[in-house]
Design an enzyme around this catalytic site. Structure first.
Site, PDB file in Angstrom:
ATOM      1  N   SER A  10      50.121  32.272  47.678  1.00 52.64           N
ATOM      2  CA  SER A  10      49.720  32.813  46.558  1.00 52.64           C
ATOM      3  C   SER A  10      50.538  33.429  45.535  1.00 52.64           C
ATOM      4  O   SER A  10      51.309  34.699  45.941  1.00 52.64           O
ATOM      5  CB  SER A  10      48.160  33.474  46.609  1.00 52.64           C
ATOM      6  OG  SER A  10      48.106  34.253  45.508  1.00 52.64           O
ATOM      7  N   HIS A  35      50.103  28.316  45.717  1.00 52.35           N
ATOM      8  CA  HIS A  35      48.708  28.483  45.163  1.00 52.35           C
ATOM      9  C   HIS A  35      48.656  29.112  43.908  1.00 52.35           C
ATOM     10  O   HIS A  35      49.458  30.580  43.811  1.00 52.35           O
ATOM     11  CB  HIS A  35      47.797  29.476  46.273  1.00 52.35           C
ATOM     12  CG  HIS A  35      46.502  29.638  46.036  1.00 52.35           C
ATOM     13  ND1 HIS A  35      45.379  28.588  46.162  1.00 52.35           N
ATOM     14  CD2 HIS A  35      45.798  30.732  45.422  1.00 52.35           C
ATOM     15  CE1 HIS A  35      44.384  29.146  45.699  1.00 52.35           C
ATOM     16  NE2 HIS A  35      44.425  30.653  45.247  1.00 52.35           N
ATOM     17  N   ASP A  37      46.801  31.177  40.859  1.00 57.65           N
ATOM     18  CA  ASP A  37      45.541  31.830  40.315  1.00 57.65           C
ATOM     19  C   ASP A  37      45.460  31.923  38.916  1.00 57.65           C
ATOM     20  O   ASP A  37      46.088  32.758  38.461  1.00 57.65           O
ATOM     21  CB  ASP A  37      45.555  33.221  41.218  1.00 57.65           C
ATOM     22  CG  ASP A  37      45.124  32.983  42.640  1.00 57.65           C
ATOM     23  OD1 ASP A  37      44.184  32.460  42.895  1.00 57.65           O
ATOM     24  OD2 ASP A  37      46.010  33.486  43.513  1.00 57.65           O
ATOM     25  N   MET A  39      43.165  33.050  35.933  1.00 62.26           N
ATOM     26  CA  MET A  39      42.077  33.936  35.699  1.00 62.26           C
ATOM     27  C   MET A  39      42.092  34.197  34.064  1.00 62.26           C
ATOM     28  O   MET A  39      43.058  34.516  33.419  1.00 62.26           O
ATOM     29  CB  MET A  39      42.321  35.357  36.489  1.00 62.26           C
ATOM     30  CG  MET A  39      42.767  35.314  37.914  1.00 62.26           C
ATOM     31  SD  MET A  39      42.515  36.801  38.657  1.00 62.26           S
ATOM     32  CE  MET A  39      43.179  36.568  40.176  1.00 62.26           C
ATOM     33  N   HIS A  68      44.026  27.283  41.127  1.00 61.08           N
ATOM     34  CA  HIS A  68      42.653  27.907  41.455  1.00 61.08           C
ATOM     35  C   HIS A  68      42.015  28.678  39.896  1.00 61.08           C
ATOM     36  O   HIS A  68      42.726  29.695  39.788  1.00 61.08           O
ATOM     37  CB  HIS A  68      42.812  28.864  42.644  1.00 61.08           C
ATOM     38  CG  HIS A  68      41.335  29.729  43.042  1.00 61.08           C
ATOM     39  ND1 HIS A  68      41.356  30.871  43.602  1.00 61.08           N
ATOM     40  CD2 HIS A  68      40.184  29.553  42.643  1.00 61.08           C
ATOM     41  CE1 HIS A  68      40.359  31.440  43.678  1.00 61.08           C
ATOM     42  NE2 HIS A  68      39.295  30.469  43.182  1.00 61.08           N
ATOM     43  N   MET A  70      39.839  30.677  38.055  1.00 63.89           N
ATOM     44  CA  MET A  70      38.946  31.482  38.032  1.00 63.89           C
ATOM     45  C   MET A  70      38.287  31.863  36.552  1.00 63.89           C
ATOM     46  O   MET A  70      39.023  32.825  35.822  1.00 63.89           O
ATOM     47  CB  MET A  70      39.267  32.881  38.857  1.00 63.89           C
ATOM     48  CG  MET A  70      39.261  32.791  40.226  1.00 63.89           C
ATOM     49  SD  MET A  70      40.258  33.799  41.344  1.00 63.89           S
ATOM     50  CE  MET A  70      41.841  32.943  41.133  1.00 63.89           C
ATOM     51  N   MET A 143      35.815  31.259  49.311  1.00 67.10           N
ATOM     52  CA  MET A 143      36.273  32.638  49.077  1.00 67.10           C
ATOM     53  C   MET A 143      36.037  33.607  50.190  1.00 67.10           C
ATOM     54  O   MET A 143      34.684  33.907  50.355  1.00 67.10           O
ATOM     55  CB  MET A 143      36.025  33.158  47.773  1.00 67.10           C
ATOM     56  CG  MET A 143      36.665  32.265  46.560  1.00 67.10           C
ATOM     57  SD  MET A 143      38.219  32.385  46.313  1.00 67.10           S
ATOM     58  CE  MET A 143      38.709  34.135  45.812  1.00 67.10           C
ATOM     59  N   ASP A 187      48.453  43.114  62.009  1.00 68.54           N
ATOM     60  CA  ASP A 187      46.987  43.414  62.205  1.00 68.54           C
ATOM     61  C   ASP A 187      46.586  43.117  63.696  1.00 68.54           C
ATOM     62  O   ASP A 187      45.743  42.779  63.683  1.00 68.54           O
ATOM     63  CB  ASP A 187      46.288  42.648  61.089  1.00 68.54           C
ATOM     64  CG  ASP A 187      44.809  42.326  61.129  1.00 68.54           C
ATOM     65  OD1 ASP A 187      44.499  43.435  61.661  1.00 68.54           O
ATOM     66  OD2 ASP A 187      44.226  41.444  60.754  1.00 68.54           O
TER      67      ASP A 187
HETATM   68  O1  LIG Z   1      42.234  33.692  44.809  1.00 69.00           O
HETATM   69  C1  LIG Z   1      42.852  34.941  44.936  1.00 69.00           C
HETATM   70  C2  LIG Z   1      42.154  36.244  44.333  1.00 69.00           C
HETATM   71  O2  LIG Z   1      41.269  35.893  43.590  1.00 69.00           O
HETATM   72  C3  LIG Z   1      43.978  34.738  45.491  1.00 69.00           C
HETATM   73  O3  LIG Z   1      44.524  33.650  45.772  1.00 69.00           O
HETATM   74  C4  LIG Z   1      43.824  35.309  46.958  1.00 69.00           C
HETATM   75  O4  LIG Z   1      43.237  36.835  46.861  1.00 69.00           O
HETATM   76  C5  LIG Z   1      45.392  35.312  47.725  1.00 69.00           C
HETATM   77  O5  LIG Z   1      45.937  36.635  47.630  1.00 69.00           O
HETATM   78  P1  LIG Z   1      45.828  37.700  49.147  1.00 69.00           P
HETATM   79  O6  LIG Z   1      46.317  37.100  50.029  1.00 69.00           O
HETATM   80  O7  LIG Z   1      46.732  38.630  48.587  1.00 69.00           O
HETATM   81  O8  LIG Z   1      44.333  38.110  48.943  1.00 69.00           O
HETATM   82 FE   LIG Z   2      43.066  32.068  44.577  1.00 69.36          FE
END
Ligand SMILES: O=C(CO)[C@H](O)[C@H](O)COP(=O)(O)O
Ligand SMILES: [Fe+2]
Length: 236
Positions: A10, A35, A37, A39, A68, A70, A143, A187
């Site tokens: 992303s 990816h 984003d 928004m 993506h 949003m 999501m 992790d």
């Molecule tokens: O859609 C998203 C947030 O709305 C991002 O694509 C997603 O959160 C990726 O980032 P991370 O791996 O840091 O969570």
């Molecule tokens: Fe996203």
């Protein structure tokens, strides 16, 4: 064999001031997709990039730009995103209940691949008509965090939706957002990493922002993500 693994860093976690070189870096490290984003500051309480930035990036790469959206009014974005050179156009089901058929047809007419995303609280049944429609979406983005910000905690309860979807649609592209690192730390030790959880549930497109960009060796993270998806598919 399952559906091909796609690893999609992303770009939300990249240095936006150096987007083209960040994109090339990710591709050289093995990313399949980028990816992006989008928004609008309305559907989500954050504002990022739009078609002008996609258009600028497109001049630097032929890569698949997995966009993506949003946004509250995705229909308004179809023409500009198509002209800008977006490859995938994933809109949210929560704002497209009335016009998804028109939306999907227009996305396809502009040469983009339609996808639908759903928030963690949205029931999976809401996307069935879109996957089974006369003009179906070709990807579902489940999501695993609330949309709006990168670096949030993975919500394992969303995995049931991925499981149900994979069982129902064996060859569908299912995208999930995962983190194998939290705050730069592996992790491990606390149980399976979130990517293994998502991959074994049936996700084959893996979005990871903060975990890739925050790693000292992003290439290793990308290959770990891919191995996780491929390993889960072999076990199924
Ligand atoms: O859609 C998203 C947030 O709305 C991002 O694509 C997603 O959160 C990726 O980032 P991370 O791996 O840091 O969570
Ligand atoms: Fe996203």
């Amino acid at each position: 064999m399952g559906v091909a693994a796609k690893i999609a860093p992303s770009m939300l976690s990249s240095d936006f001031a150096n987007l083209a070189s960040e994109a090339k870096r990710m591709l050289s490290l093995g990313a399949d997709w980028l990816h992006m984003d989008i928004m609008d500051g309305h559907f989500v309480p954050n504002l990022t990039i739009g078609a002008p930035v996609i258009e600028s990036l497109r001049k630097h790469t032929t890569a698949y730009l997995d966009c993506h959206l949003m946004v509250t009014n995705p229909l308004d974005y179809v023409d500009p995103m198509g002209k800008a050179g977006a490859s995938g156009f994933t809109f949210h089901v929560e704002v497209s209940k009335e016009n998804w058929q028109e939306l999907v047809q227009k996305i396809k007419a502009k040469g983009m691949r339609p996808g639908v995303a759903l928030k963690p609280g949205t029931p999976i049944e809401e996307v069935y008509p879109l996957v089974e429609g006369e003009h179906p979406v070709e990807m579902v983005l489940v999501m695993t965090v609330e949309p709006g910000f990168g670096g949030q905690k993975f919500m394992p309860e969303t995995m049931e939706k991925v499981r149900v979807l994979r069982k129902k649609y064996p060859s569908l592209d299912i995208e999930g957002i995962t983190h194998i690192y939290g705050n730069g730390q592996v992790d491990g030790g606390l149980g399976p990493s979130t990517v293994d959880v998502a991959a074994s549930a049936g996700a084959n497109c893996i979005v990871a922002g903060s975990s890739v960009f925050g790693a000292s060796e992003p290439g290793q993270v990308i290959s770990l993500l891919r191995k996780s998806v491929q390993g889960a598919q072999q076990n199924n």
